[in-house]
Write an enzyme that holds these catalytic residues in place. Structure first.
Site, PDB file in Angstrom:
ATOM      1  CG  HIS A   1      -2.042   1.026   1.027  1.00 48.17           C
ATOM      2  ND1 HIS A   1      -1.819   2.370   1.220  1.00 48.17           N
ATOM      3  CD2 HIS A   1      -3.322   0.906   0.644  1.00 48.17           C
ATOM      4  CE1 HIS A   1      -2.945   3.024   0.951  1.00 48.17           C
ATOM      5  NE2 HIS A   1      -3.869   2.166   0.612  1.00 48.17           N
TER       6      HIS A   1
ATOM      7  CG  HIS B   1      -5.545  -0.121  -3.135  1.00 44.38           C
ATOM      8  ND1 HIS B   1      -5.611   1.039  -3.857  1.00 44.38           N
ATOM      9  CD2 HIS B   1      -5.601   0.253  -1.834  1.00 44.38           C
ATOM     10  CE1 HIS B   1      -5.712   2.071  -3.040  1.00 44.38           C
ATOM     11  NE2 HIS B   1      -5.713   1.618  -1.795  1.00 44.38           N
TER      12      HIS B   1
HETATM   13 CO    CO Z   1      -5.674   2.842  -0.178  1.00 38.54          CO
END
Ligand code: CO
Length: 305
Positions: free
Chosen positions: A183, A246
């Site tokens: 991330h 994501h």
């Molecule tokens: Co994010």
């Protein structure tokens, strides 16, 4: 007449039943006197993507197995996701909701377990939220232990890598590189911790290449590395607890700017491994270990060395 008879007949039976019930309650309260009731609070950013749920379910099952008889309560830190889920009729509370639920369940010792991958900004916010809750409700719990995120030490990273390598083994040969999307964050220490993890992973398998979706190490950095290593075939996977937005869009989506599309444009063959770490066998065990090993009681002064 028969009605009166049955009425009289029921009374002693009722008395015996009440006595038995009282004894049973007394018995259990004695049993819990020995060890204060423990409860678990699992804290994650949260997800509203239904396909991401298996990762959370796997983690939940592992904790219930490791702490039999202890309530396992979930808290999501993202207000946007909590609002979305509430609108869909599947509400999940925040940290103070979770703490209140555990108190209601009669828990005296709380084990808060962060489900973050690295101790970044969100973990700091979690610690602060728990501390605030403790200070607003003094004496509610005997102890509140804070469990560190998934990757806290070099052995954690090695253990996680072994799990990832085992899980992706069937998709790789010696010429297939593994590309991991972490991330990352725009600021804070997680980016630096990510570099540590990258170093551990790379030392173990030089055919692993990593970057972040929101952090300092970018896709451009990754592509440069892949080109320099003359990589022609990759398996892409998220280095995140759940395979949510994501993983499904920024990593493997069909959009022009997804990693998959850009890698293909660069002439690299792409296979996908869209699975959250939570559902990768061996990962939840690291989180359980952190929950069990924590001696960091937030209701007390830090231990003096
Ligand atoms: Co994010």
């Amino acid at each position: 007449m028969p009605r009166i008879l049955s009425h009289v007949g029921l009374r002693p039976l009722l008395f015996v039943l009440l006595l038995l019930a009282a004894l049973a309650v007394h018995g259990t309260s004695h049993a819990t006197d020995a060890a204060p009731k423990e409860g678990i609070l699992l804290v994650a950013f949260g997800t509203s993507v239904p396909e991401a749920q298996p990762a959370f379910k796997a983690v939940d099952a592992e904790f219930k197995k490791a702490f039999p008889g202890s309530p396992v309560v979930w808290a999501y830190t993202s207000q946007i996701i909590r609002k979305k889920l509430a609108e869909q009729g599947h509400p999940v509370g925040g940290i103070s909701d979770g703490m209140a639920q555990l108190a209601k369940d009669g828990v005296k010792v709380v084990r808060v377990q962060s489900l973050h991958v690295l101790a970044g900004e969100e973990f700091t916010a979690l610690e602060r939220a728990v501390l605030l809750d403790v200070s607003k409700n003094p004496g509610r719990f005997e102890a509140v232990f804070m469990g560190r995120p998934l990757l806290e030490s070099k052995p954690d990273a090695q253990e996680l890598l072994a799990a990832i390598l085992a899980d992706t083994k069937g998709q790789r040969n010696k010429n297939t590189a593994l590309v991991l999307m972490g991330h990352g964050q725009s600021h804070g220490r997680a980016d630096l911790a990510f570099e540590g993890v990258r170093s551990v992973f790379k030392t173990a398998d030089k055919n692993i290449h990593m970057a972040t979706v929101e952090g300092a190490r970018s896709f451009e950095d990754l592509l440069k590395e892949l080109k320099a290593a003359k990589v022609k075939h990759v398996v892409i996977a998220p280095l995140m607890l759940v395979a949510g937005d994501h993983a499904r869009n920024d990593l493997a989506g069909d959009e022009d700017d997804s990693w998959a599309t850009q890698l293909k444009k660069a002439g690299i063959k792409v296979d996908t491994h869209i699975k959250g770490l939570g559902e990768t066998p061996g990962t939840a065990a690291i989180l359980v270990r952190h929950a069990k090993e924590s001696t960091d009681d937030l209701t007390k002064e830090p231990k003096k060395p």
